[in-house]
Design an enzyme around this catalytic site. Structure first.
Site, mmCIF file in Angstrom:
data_model
loop_
_atom_site.group_PDB
_atom_site.id
_atom_site.type_symbol
_atom_site.label_atom_id
_atom_site.label_comp_id
_atom_site.label_asym_id
_atom_site.label_seq_id
_atom_site.Cartn_x
_atom_site.Cartn_y
_atom_site.Cartn_z
ATOM 1 N N GLU A 142 3.499 32.147 -6.338
ATOM 2 C CA GLU A 142 2.173 31.538 -6.207
ATOM 3 C C GLU A 142 2.211 30.219 -5.448
ATOM 4 O O GLU A 142 1.314 29.917 -4.651
ATOM 5 C CB GLU A 142 1.556 31.344 -7.592
ATOM 6 C CG GLU A 142 1.061 32.635 -8.238
ATOM 7 C CD GLU A 142 2.177 33.499 -8.768
ATOM 8 O OE1 GLU A 142 1.946 34.715 -8.977
ATOM 9 O OE2 GLU A 142 3.297 32.962 -8.973
ATOM 10 N N HIS A 153 -1.940 36.586 -19.244
ATOM 11 C CA HIS A 153 -2.888 37.394 -18.473
ATOM 12 C C HIS A 153 -4.333 37.174 -18.905
ATOM 13 O O HIS A 153 -5.232 37.847 -18.400
ATOM 14 C CB HIS A 153 -2.546 38.881 -18.594
ATOM 15 C CG HIS A 153 -1.290 39.288 -17.893
ATOM 16 N ND1 HIS A 153 -0.055 38.847 -18.284
ATOM 17 C CD2 HIS A 153 -1.089 40.085 -16.808
ATOM 18 C CE1 HIS A 153 0.876 39.374 -17.482
ATOM 19 N NE2 HIS A 153 0.262 40.125 -16.576
#
Length: 326
Positions: free
Chosen positions: A59, A128
């Site tokens: 990321e 998540h």
């Protein structure tokens, strides 16, 4: 036509790619796979792997590369696969992306859109199902927005990509499969301002402010309340930074009561800032204390317990009973 939230996002991204050759999509598995939620399905096939780019699982690298591309005149749209994965890129976002315009006295822009599926409700594993919006809304230099309907998903992603500001675009993942009627041509002809809140349901007894995935929950609560003789006005925030306090104030001046709901923990959440501002603006018109309904102050729980953690209509209605009894 009828469209799901995810399909409306896909169409908005497609239109952005068609309209501007400088728009580039980047992210993990967004190309051949079409993204884990299939939001970018078929886009690589139609626009090529130079414009819809499958990146490594890094990321910080995704955002750092996109930032460099933005400095060179591109309009990168980055997908962070899940909300809990954004933190490795947090330094890039808040230290570089958010500050470059100010640091260069307005000479350098960072026209980036960072898409983040956020919130719970899908039974995912750890990392998540997060609600990181307050981190980004607290950072000057970033716009933070969250659509709640397929129509807004289509319109707001196009508006975000066209801006010269960096935008954190929060997509409520449990709403990807929500379906609604959408007049895409009308949205193109007469777009609603990105920074404006919307009144989703008019009412007179209390104002309920929500955003993202919680808007539908608030509307369900308002429908139940109507059957009990209470009229709730539901305000969809849409933009989390900047916040349209004028629309909230106008609503509270009509109802005299305010409830704010979000999935994130209540402590230091966005609801705290809204409550403080409205208390300053409407102190003498408020007929009851401002109430907040949010997630508990705990790490996001395991999937089998998330229904106890997420605010539901019952918890909103409990706040309604308390504010009306005050």
């Amino acid at each position: 036509m009828t469209s799901t939230f995810a399909a409306a996002l896909n169409l908005g991204l497609r239109r952005a790619l068609e309209d501007d050759p400088k728009v580039v999509l980047m992210g993990e598995d967004i190309g051949r796979l079409g993204g884990v939620f299939r939001v970018t399905d078929t886009l690589q096939k139609d626009f090529g792997d130079n414009r819809v780019i499958d990146t490594p699982l890094a990321e910080s690298g995704i955002i750092g590369t996109a930032f460099g591309m933005a400095l060179r005149g591109y309009r990168p749209v980055c997908e962070i696969q899940f909300d809990g994965f954004v933190y490795p890129a947090f330094d890039q976002i808040v230290s570089q992306v958010a500050k470059i315009h100010y640091r260069t006295a307005g000479h350098v822009l960072a026209p980036m859109t960072i898409r983040i599926p956020f919130g719970g409700g899908i039974g995912s594993v750890e990392h998540h199902s997060e609600s990181p919006e307050a981190y980004f809304a607290h950072t000057p230099g970033l716009r933070v927005v969250s659509p709640s309907t397929p129509a807004d998903a289509y319109l707001m992603i196009r508006q975000a990509i066209s801006l010269d500001d960096p935008v954190i675009f929060l997509e409520p993942k449990r709403r990807y499969w929500d379906r609604d009627e959408v007049d895409f041509a009308a949205l193109d002809r007469d777009p609603y301002p990105l920074e404006r809140a919307r009144i989703r349901r008019a009412g007179s007894d209390a104002t309920v402010v929500a955003y993202g995935g919680m808007v539908r929950t608030a509307l369900t609560a308002a429908e139940i309340a109507a059957g009990e003789g209470h009229s709730l006005e539901v305000v969809d925030l849409r933009s989390l930074s900047p916040i349209d306090f004028d629309t909230i104030e106008d609503s509270v001046l009509r109802t005299g009561r305010l409830i704010i709901t979000h999935e994130a923990p209540v402590f230091a959440g966005l609801g705290a800032e809204i409550a403080a501002r409205i208390a300053e603006r409407c102190f003498y018109q408020l007929e009851a204390p401002i109430l907040r309904v949010g997630g508990f102050d705990i790490p996001y729980p395991p999937a089998k317990l998330e229904r106890h953690h997420l605010p539901d209509p019952d918890r909103i209605l409990d706040a309604v009973d308390r504010t009306l009894a005050a």
